[in-house]
Scaffold this motif. Structure first.
Motif, short mmCIF file in Angstrom:
data_model
loop_
_atom_site.label_atom_id
_atom_site.label_comp_id
_atom_site.label_asym_id
_atom_site.label_seq_id
_atom_site.Cartn_x
_atom_site.Cartn_y
_atom_site.Cartn_z
N PRO A 70 0.83 -1.22 0.00
CA PRO A 70 0.00 0.00 0.00
C PRO A 70 0.86 1.26 0.00
N GLY A 71 0.38 2.30 -0.70
CA GLY A 71 1.11 3.56 -0.83
C GLY A 71 1.61 4.14 0.48
N PRO A 72 0.78 4.19 1.53
CA PRO A 72 1.26 4.79 2.79
C PRO A 72 2.37 3.97 3.47
N GLU A 73 2.62 2.75 2.99
CA GLU A 73 3.65 1.91 3.61
C GLU A 73 4.90 1.79 2.76
N ILE A 74 5.06 2.68 1.81
CA ILE A 74 6.23 2.62 0.92
C ILE A 74 6.86 4.01 0.79
N ALA A 75 8.16 4.02 0.68
CA ALA A 75 8.92 5.24 0.41
C ALA A 75 9.83 4.96 -0.77
N VAL A 76 10.07 5.97 -1.58
CA VAL A 76 10.87 5.82 -2.79
C VAL A 76 11.94 6.90 -2.79
N SER A 77 13.16 6.52 -3.09
CA SER A 77 14.26 7.45 -3.24
C SER A 77 14.94 7.16 -4.57
N CYS A 78 15.08 8.16 -5.41
CA CYS A 78 15.68 7.98 -6.73
C CYS A 78 17.15 8.37 -6.72
N ARG A 79 17.97 7.54 -7.32
CA ARG A 79 19.38 7.88 -7.52
C ARG A 79 19.50 8.43 -8.93
N ILE A 80 19.68 9.71 -9.05
CA ILE A 80 19.78 10.35 -10.35
C ILE A 80 21.22 10.77 -10.58
N ILE A 81 21.79 10.30 -11.68
CA ILE A 81 23.18 10.59 -12.00
C ILE A 81 23.24 11.13 -13.42
#
Length: 129
Positions: A80-91
């Motif tokens: 579920p959306g409220p139980e996930i976090a996303v971090s992007c590595r942008i290079i």
């Protein structure tokens, strides 16, 4: 601050000093210990990659849809959306070239035999200095 002042190259020298009790040691075949000579320098990206700062908790549907297009996201597709976090590595190519150039110049100046480039544990390359 690093992003504001474009301090993208973080240089971390690592040198062992003979007799230092904190040095890396290894057992040798005769039961004693060897203290290998260590003289290496790690160049880390300080403004991009994991420092890009592009992150979401409860990512919006458009982000989830993009992530769902990647095969490795399948394991998280039903979280579920409220139980996930996303971090992007942008290079960017520019930052990658800048750090590689700095590392190669440093290696040449110090007389190192080569440079190992690792973008992540999954992909390493060894170009010649």
């Amino acid at each position: 601050m690093r992003q504001k002042f474009n301090l993208d190259i973080c240089m971390r020298p690592c040198v062992g000093f003979t007799g230092n009790p904190l040095n890396y040691i290894r057992k040798n075949t005769s039961g004693g210990f060897d203290e290998p000579k260590i003289d290496t320098t790690v160049f880390r990206q300080g403004t991009e990659g994991m420092y890009a700062g592009v992150e979401w908790t409860n990512p919006p549907e458009i982000v989830r849809a993009a992530l769902n297009s990647h095969p490795r996201f399948k394991a998280f597709a039903n979280v579920p959306g409220p139980e996930i976090a996303v971090s992007c590595r942008i290079i960017t190519r520019q930052a990658a070239q800048r750090i590689v150039k700095a590392a190669l110049e440093y290696a040449k100046k110090r007389g190192f035999k080569g440079v190992t480039i690792c973008e992540s544990p999954m992909s390493c390359a060894k170009p010649q200095a």
